[in-house]
Design a protein around this motif. Structure first.
Motif, PDB file in Angstrom:
ATOM      1  N   MET A  67      -9.512 -10.281  -3.149  1.00  0.00           N
ATOM      2  CA  MET A  67     -10.908 -10.114  -3.577  1.00  0.00           C
ATOM      3  C   MET A  67     -11.692  -9.233  -2.616  1.00  0.00           C
ATOM      4  O   MET A  67     -12.135  -9.700  -1.554  1.00  0.00           O
ATOM      5  CB  MET A  67     -11.600 -11.473  -3.664  1.00  0.00           C
ATOM      6  N   TYR A  68     -11.919  -7.983  -2.999  1.00  0.00           N
ATOM      7  CA  TYR A  68     -12.765  -7.076  -2.214  1.00  0.00           C
ATOM      8  C   TYR A  68     -12.331  -6.985  -0.754  1.00  0.00           C
ATOM      9  O   TYR A  68     -13.171  -6.836   0.129  1.00  0.00           O
ATOM     10  CB  TYR A  68     -14.235  -7.504  -2.286  1.00  0.00           C
ATOM     11  N   SER A  69     -11.036  -7.105  -0.481  1.00  0.00           N
ATOM     12  CA  SER A  69     -10.624  -7.083   0.920  1.00  0.00           C
ATOM     13  C   SER A  69     -10.352  -5.657   1.395  1.00  0.00           C
ATOM     14  O   SER A  69      -9.959  -4.787   0.612  1.00  0.00           O
ATOM     15  CB  SER A  69      -9.381  -7.949   1.133  1.00  0.00           C
ATOM     16  N   THR A  70     -10.575  -5.445   2.669  1.00  0.00           N
ATOM     17  CA  THR A  70     -10.292  -4.146   3.294  1.00  0.00           C
ATOM     18  C   THR A  70      -8.827  -3.774   3.105  1.00  0.00           C
ATOM     19  O   THR A  70      -8.485  -2.611   2.952  1.00  0.00           O
ATOM     20  CB  THR A  70     -10.568  -4.237   4.812  1.00  0.00           C
ATOM     21  N   TYR A  71      -7.956  -4.779   3.126  1.00  0.00           N
ATOM     22  CA  TYR A  71      -6.535  -4.441   3.053  1.00  0.00           C
ATOM     23  C   TYR A  71      -6.159  -3.689   1.782  1.00  0.00           C
ATOM     24  O   TYR A  71      -5.389  -2.727   1.815  1.00  0.00           O
ATOM     25  CB  TYR A  71      -5.610  -5.681   3.195  1.00  0.00           C
ATOM     26  N   MET A  72      -6.694  -4.110   0.626  1.00  0.00           N
ATOM     27  CA  MET A  72      -6.221  -3.537  -0.640  1.00  0.00           C
ATOM     28  C   MET A  72      -6.473  -2.022  -0.719  1.00  0.00           C
ATOM     29  O   MET A  72      -5.783  -1.333  -1.446  1.00  0.00           O
ATOM     30  CB  MET A  72      -6.808  -4.272  -1.851  1.00  0.00           C
ATOM     31  N   TYR A  73      -7.441  -1.538   0.043  1.00  0.00           N
ATOM     32  CA  TYR A  73      -7.681  -0.097   0.038  1.00  0.00           C
ATOM     33  C   TYR A  73      -6.514   0.684   0.635  1.00  0.00           C
ATOM     34  O   TYR A  73      -6.234   1.807   0.227  1.00  0.00           O
ATOM     35  CB  TYR A  73      -8.970   0.235   0.802  1.00  0.00           C
ATOM     36  N   ILE A  74      -5.855   0.112   1.629  1.00  0.00           N
ATOM     37  CA  ILE A  74      -4.774   0.876   2.271  1.00  0.00           C
ATOM     38  C   ILE A  74      -3.391   0.452   1.788  1.00  0.00           C
ATOM     39  O   ILE A  74      -2.374   0.921   2.295  1.00  0.00           O
ATOM     40  CB  ILE A  74      -4.833   0.817   3.814  1.00  0.00           C
ATOM     41  N   ASP A  75      -3.365  -0.416   0.782  1.00  0.00           N
ATOM     42  CA  ASP A  75      -2.087  -0.918   0.266  1.00  0.00           C
ATOM     43  C   ASP A  75      -1.156   0.231  -0.149  1.00  0.00           C
ATOM     44  O   ASP A  75       0.020   0.265   0.231  1.00  0.00           O
ATOM     45  CB  ASP A  75      -2.379  -1.843  -0.922  1.00  0.00           C
ATOM     46  N   ASP A  76      -1.691   1.188  -0.910  1.00  0.00           N
ATOM     47  CA  ASP A  76      -0.854   2.314  -1.358  1.00  0.00           C
ATOM     48  C   ASP A  76      -0.336   3.123  -0.170  1.00  0.00           C
ATOM     49  O   ASP A  76       0.838   3.495  -0.138  1.00  0.00           O
ATOM     50  CB  ASP A  76      -1.656   3.246  -2.284  1.00  0.00           C
ATOM     51  N   ALA A  77      -1.211   3.400   0.787  1.00  0.00           N
ATOM     52  CA  ALA A  77      -0.815   4.197   1.957  1.00  0.00           C
ATOM     53  C   ALA A  77       0.245   3.467   2.786  1.00  0.00           C
ATOM     54  O   ALA A  77       1.193   4.084   3.291  1.00  0.00           O
ATOM     55  CB  ALA A  77      -2.039   4.525   2.819  1.00  0.00           C
ATOM     56  N   ILE A  78       0.095   2.163   2.899  1.00  0.00           N
ATOM     57  CA  ILE A  78       1.071   1.354   3.650  1.00  0.00           C
ATOM     58  C   ILE A  78       2.442   1.417   2.968  1.00  0.00           C
ATOM     59  O   ILE A  78       3.467   1.636   3.617  1.00  0.00           O
ATOM     60  CB  ILE A  78       0.595  -0.128   3.725  1.00  0.00           C
ATOM     61  N   LYS A  79       2.439   1.253   1.657  1.00  0.00           N
ATOM     62  CA  LYS A  79       3.713   1.293   0.915  1.00  0.00           C
ATOM     63  C   LYS A  79       4.336   2.689   0.971  1.00  0.00           C
ATOM     64  O   LYS A  79       5.566   2.830   1.029  1.00  0.00           O
ATOM     65  CB  LYS A  79       3.493   0.852  -0.529  1.00  0.00           C
ATOM     66  N   ALA A  80       3.484   3.723   0.966  1.00  0.00           N
ATOM     67  CA  ALA A  80       3.996   5.101   1.045  1.00  0.00           C
ATOM     68  C   ALA A  80       4.713   5.355   2.373  1.00  0.00           C
ATOM     69  O   ALA A  80       5.549   6.256   2.476  1.00  0.00           O
ATOM     70  CB  ALA A  80       2.850   6.100   0.864  1.00  0.00           C
ATOM     71  N   GLU A  81       4.407   4.554   3.387  1.00  0.00           N
ATOM     72  CA  GLU A  81       5.097   4.670   4.686  1.00  0.00           C
ATOM     73  C   GLU A  81       6.419   3.892   4.687  1.00  0.00           C
ATOM     74  O   GLU A  81       7.088   3.806   5.719  1.00  0.00           O
ATOM     75  CB  GLU A  81       4.200   4.141   5.818  1.00  0.00           C
ATOM     76  N   GLY A  82       6.759   3.291   3.553  1.00  0.00           N
ATOM     77  CA  GLY A  82       8.039   2.571   3.470  1.00  0.00           C
ATOM     78  C   GLY A  82       7.974   1.131   3.969  1.00  0.00           C
ATOM     79  O   GLY A  82       8.997   0.524   4.261  1.00  0.00           O
ATOM     80  N   VAL A  83       6.759   0.606   4.044  1.00  0.00           N
ATOM     81  CA  VAL A  83       6.581  -0.767   4.524  1.00  0.00           C
ATOM     82  C   VAL A  83       6.568  -1.735   3.329  1.00  0.00           C
ATOM     83  O   VAL A  83       5.847  -1.498   2.358  1.00  0.00           O
ATOM     84  CB  VAL A  83       5.253  -0.900   5.319  1.00  0.00           C
ATOM     85  N   GLU A  84       7.353  -2.784   3.414  1.00  0.00           N
ATOM     86  CA  GLU A  84       7.301  -3.838   2.393  1.00  0.00           C
ATOM     87  C   GLU A  84       6.067  -4.696   2.656  1.00  0.00           C
ATOM     88  O   GLU A  84       5.716  -4.943   3.818  1.00  0.00           O
ATOM     89  CB  GLU A  84       8.566  -4.695   2.496  1.00  0.00           C
TER      90      GLU A  84
END
Lengths: 230, 230
Positions: free
Chosen positions: A102-119
């Motif tokens: 819910m409106y968390s800072t994390y969800m904004y960088i979720d795509d970028a994190i996954k693009a780095e190959g992080v599960e």
């Protein structure tokens, strides 16, 4: 490489889940989002006692910014910091206030994190509005009632007028972003005595506002509004 | 006399909060709502390992019923059972699935419990929809998006048509109550591939449904639907 993105709840350490507490105890690195370097983090305060004493704390800066190009650059930079650190440690935790979905800072960088190959694994947390309702002793919804959760937008009305018209129960998130629009619509719908605003629910600094004069032009950050028609 | 009404989360014991676990460990009596005597309780399964070994377990029957007069009589009877037990033990816990403030059995008898002179404290829990979103790796809401949470009503449409029209993100609670109306509206709004239905989120029995054919006329009890337009 695996990142646990953890909602640590609205503010009291006992509202952390058993899962979040366990993972924080096992994580060799904990990423803490802040607006500027060295800033005090409320999420860190909540989570502190569960974090492994030997864990490294890594601040990630998310400056207040509405330029998508700059945001994308910032998210990419933070994702690279996370990936580089996880290459050493294998696993880590990223903490946010409330619930990670819910409106968390994390969800904004979720795509970028996954693009780095992080599960990634998301760990849900108690939301501010569940805490607010429980402190007030009120149901968020029962029977066939609905619940609308809307952000107080900076630029638009987000149909607050329509939401107040249609729903029995309304949560306004981040109400500090637009007190004028909220107050205007509370008055329009005769809801002046049907709202509660709670600042830092469940902490020692908690304050409850129920009078419209108290919130005109001055809703504090880290507060949540609950409107119930009956 | 004090009753802690506790949401024990959507189904996995690690999603219980530290507060809920502590109170369950300290409570000399735990009230467990069931539809009929001797019925297996999902809330009890979730909470079991945190409950004090010496605690007495008291079943409270809440039969499926839509007659307000009978409901009021049933609630009053249950409230008397709770009060009489708490006169012996001073404190106790009442457990419900998910969050106690969202469509929980407890909130129906809150007034009757208080009328018996029992002090009540609500303990929030992780909701099924936060768990569903975290398992799917999706945000329930971000930016300026809103979230509508609506029950699938037995008798009315609850404006599902309008909700699907207006909101970016929608949670349909208790979708087993009206699969026809849900399927009809998913089709009408071209949302056939924008929904996820999860049964018993976070448990070993968990199942995820994303095809509309799978849910036509047969949505299982204890499931939650998440609809996201993008």
């Amino acid at each position: 490489m695996k990142l646990y993105s953890i909602g640590v709840g609205p503010g009291n350490k006992e509202d952390v889940t058993v899962r979040a507490a366990r993972i924080l105890g096992e994580s060799p690195v904990v990423f803490v989002p802040v607006k500027k370097p060295g800033e005090k983090s409320f999420a860190y305060e909540i989570a502190r006692e569960y974090i492994n004493e030997e864990a490294e704390i890594v601040e990630l800066c998310f400056p207040m910014n509405y330029d998508m190009e700059e945001l994308n650059r910032n998210w990419k930079e933070n994702a690279v910091i996370v990936r580089e650190k996880l290459e050493e440690t294998e696993t880590g935790a990223f903490i946010v206030i409330g619930d990670v979905t819910m409106y968390s800072t994390y969800m904004y960088i979720d795509d970028a994190i996954k693009a780095e190959g992080v599960e990634v694994e998301l760990v849900p947390g108690i939301t501010s509005y569940s805490k607010v309702a429980s402190l007030l002793g009120l149901p968020l919804a029962k029977w066939e009632e609905g619940l609308a959760i809307v952000p107080a937008s900076r630029d638009s009305d987000f149909d607050l007028d329509e939401i107040f018209e249609k729903f029995q129960n309304i949560v306004v998130m981040k109400p500090s972003h637009n007190p004028d629009n909220i107050v205007k619509n509370l008055k329009k719908h005769n809801l002046e005595d049907k709202f509660s605003l709670i600042y830092k629910a469940g902490t020692e600094e908690q304050k409850v506002y129920t009078k419209i004069e108290e919130i005109e032009n001055k809703i504090p950050y880290l507060s949540t509004m609950l409107v119930k028609k009956k």
